[in-house]
Design a protein around this motif. Structure first.
Motif, mmCIF file in Angstrom:
data_model
loop_
_atom_site.group_PDB
_atom_site.id
_atom_site.type_symbol
_atom_site.label_atom_id
_atom_site.label_comp_id
_atom_site.label_asym_id
_atom_site.label_seq_id
_atom_site.Cartn_x
_atom_site.Cartn_y
_atom_site.Cartn_z
ATOM 1 N N PHE A 1 -25.104 32.134 16.057
ATOM 2 C CA PHE A 1 -24.558 32.878 17.187
ATOM 3 C C PHE A 1 -23.560 33.905 16.682
ATOM 4 C CE2 PHE A 1 -20.942 30.012 16.797
ATOM 5 C CZ PHE A 1 -19.871 30.756 17.272
ATOM 6 N N GLY A 2 -23.261 34.863 17.536
ATOM 7 C CA GLY A 2 -22.232 35.852 17.255
ATOM 8 C C GLY A 2 -21.543 36.227 18.544
ATOM 9 N N TRP A 3 -20.237 36.502 18.465
ATOM 10 C CA TRP A 3 -19.500 36.941 19.646
ATOM 11 C C TRP A 3 -19.796 38.404 19.914
ATOM 12 C CZ3 TRP A 3 -18.199 32.813 21.927
ATOM 13 C CH2 TRP A 3 -17.608 31.725 21.264
ATOM 14 N N GLU B 1 -27.973 40.154 14.875
ATOM 15 C CA GLU B 1 -27.265 41.425 14.634
ATOM 16 C C GLU B 1 -27.989 42.592 15.294
ATOM 17 O OE1 GLU B 1 -25.081 43.807 10.978
ATOM 18 O OE2 GLU B 1 -26.667 42.352 10.523
ATOM 19 N N GLU B 2 -29.303 42.587 15.276
ATOM 20 C CA GLU B 2 -30.056 43.654 15.917
ATOM 21 C C GLU B 2 -29.797 43.690 17.421
ATOM 22 O OE1 GLU B 2 -32.501 46.722 17.004
ATOM 23 O OE2 GLU B 2 -31.694 46.205 15.019
ATOM 24 N N LEU B 3 -29.741 42.504 18.049
ATOM 25 C CA LEU B 3 -29.437 42.456 19.470
ATOM 26 C C LEU B 3 -28.004 42.917 19.728
ATOM 27 C CD1 LEU B 3 -30.172 41.825 22.361
ATOM 28 C CD2 LEU B 3 -29.609 39.421 21.927
ATOM 29 N N TYR B 4 -27.097 42.573 18.846
ATOM 30 C CA TYR B 4 -25.702 43.015 18.974
ATOM 31 C C TYR B 4 -25.649 44.544 18.986
ATOM 32 C CZ TYR B 4 -20.806 43.863 17.675
ATOM 33 O OH TYR B 4 -19.510 44.308 17.629
ATOM 34 N N VAL C 1 -22.438 33.314 12.863
ATOM 35 C CA VAL C 1 -22.028 31.940 12.564
ATOM 36 C C VAL C 1 -23.295 31.094 12.531
ATOM 37 C CG1 VAL C 1 -20.659 29.958 13.296
ATOM 38 C CG2 VAL C 1 -19.822 32.292 13.723
ATOM 39 N N ASP C 2 -23.578 30.497 11.375
ATOM 40 C CA ASP C 2 -24.815 29.746 11.189
ATOM 41 C C ASP C 2 -24.524 28.247 11.217
ATOM 42 O OD1 ASP C 2 -27.134 28.422 9.759
ATOM 43 O OD2 ASP C 2 -27.813 30.513 9.693
ATOM 44 N N HIS C 3 -25.245 27.512 12.073
ATOM 45 C CA HIS C 3 -25.046 26.078 12.210
ATOM 46 C C HIS C 3 -26.083 25.245 11.449
ATOM 47 C CE1 HIS C 3 -22.800 26.836 16.246
ATOM 48 N NE2 HIS C 3 -21.952 26.676 15.270
ATOM 49 N N GLY C 4 -26.909 25.890 10.640
ATOM 50 C CA GLY C 4 -27.943 25.145 9.933
ATOM 51 C C GLY C 4 -27.386 23.978 9.136
#
Length: 299
Positions: free
Chosen positions: A132-134, A183-186, A209-212
């Protein structure tokens, strides 16, 4: 199960409520268990599944609820619990700051949503967002209008069926590829500034932020045998195995005879649980992942 903001390494915890009346004490006692990967778990459901009540209050009739529902509430308690919620749009005057996020669950599965700023990334872990990203921060209604703008202008959904999220977890691309989609959607979203973007919403810089790793998905092997999911508990039914991963409300258990089994922990609320041998395996109804399952939630 929850993913508290201040939990150990951001990992999941399981909350238990114990009835102390049988021991001569009044009321109930709550405790929390940290769910570490590699740990063995085992429990048995007893009696019938009962409504968990609403907003901290017990159900007045202790109603029996469906075993396949993720809500564990009777219709009346469900209505009360949903009242005064952000999802129901009943908190328009909430003075607390909110954040708009972009969340990725699998290839082509990106959504927009909002959460209270004080919750940090906990809401995203609860939903099972792998990345996710803010996008921005501001008052609730500004955040809500931004969410609606992305839906209308870019066709970005605010909900993704939970079964779809679960179905793709076994074959995710690497961290670079999944971050690139967010990032592209951002970029597309910030290009809307000046075209309906609320002035009260402060745009935040992009950071994926990667939760993998937090979810344990990087080491999850689902190629050896089909993954199956619990569709609901039954009285006397046992779920037991070794915890190998967790995402959203799901626990991935390695079992002696059924391979990898996924348990949506929302299905265990409302049941009385007793300890069981962690090597006992699973004797509750199962279904192949991607072939149906529990009634979906609002994730």
């Amino acid at each position: 199960m929850s993913w508290p903001r201040g939990g150990p390494d951001g990992g999941p915890v399981l909350g238990w409520r114990r009835d102390e009346r049988a021991a001569g004490s009044a009321g109930t006692r709550e405790r929390v268990s940290v769910l570490g990967y590699g740990r063995e778990l085992g429990f048995r459901a007893e009696g019938e599944r009962r409504c968990v009540g609403a907003r901290g209050n017990p159900c007045p009739v202790a109603a029996v609820v469906p075993v396949r529902s993720t809500g564990a509430r009777c219709p009346e308690c469900a209505r009360l619990d949903r009242a005064h919620s952000v999802a129901a749009d009943t908190l328009a005057d909430d003075p607390r700051p909110y954040r708009v996020y972009l969340a990725w669950f699998g290839p082509g599965m990106v959504k927009v949503g909002i959460t209270r700023e004080s919750r940090g990334g906990a809401r995203l872990r609860e939903q099972g967002a792998v990345v996710f990203g803010w996008l921005g921060r501001g008052p609730l209604m500004a955040a809500r209008r931004t969410e609606e703008l992305l839906r209308a202008a870019l066709g970005v959904p605010d909900r993704i069926p939970y079964a779809g999220k679960r179905a793709v977890r076994g074959g995710l691309p690497g961290p670079v590829e999944r971050a690139a989609e967010v990032e592209e959607l951002y970029r597309r979203a910030v290009a809307l500034e000046g075209a309906g973007w609320p002035e009260a919403l402060e745009r935040l810089p992009f950071e994926a932020v990667d939760h993998g790793g937090v979810f344990g998905l990087e080491g999850l092997d689902v190629t050896a045998a089909p993954v199956r999911a619990v569709t609901g508990l039954v009285g006397g039914g046992v779920v037991a195995g070794r915890l190998v991963a967790a995402a959203g409300p799901d626990l991935y258990l390695e079992t002696p005879s059924d391979g990898t089994v996924v348990l949506d922990t929302r299905l265990i609320t409302g049941w009385e649980l007793a300890a069981a041998d962690a090597r006992a395996g699973v004797d509750v109804p199962l279904v192949a992942v991607g072939a149906g399952g529990v009634q979906d939630g609002l994730f």
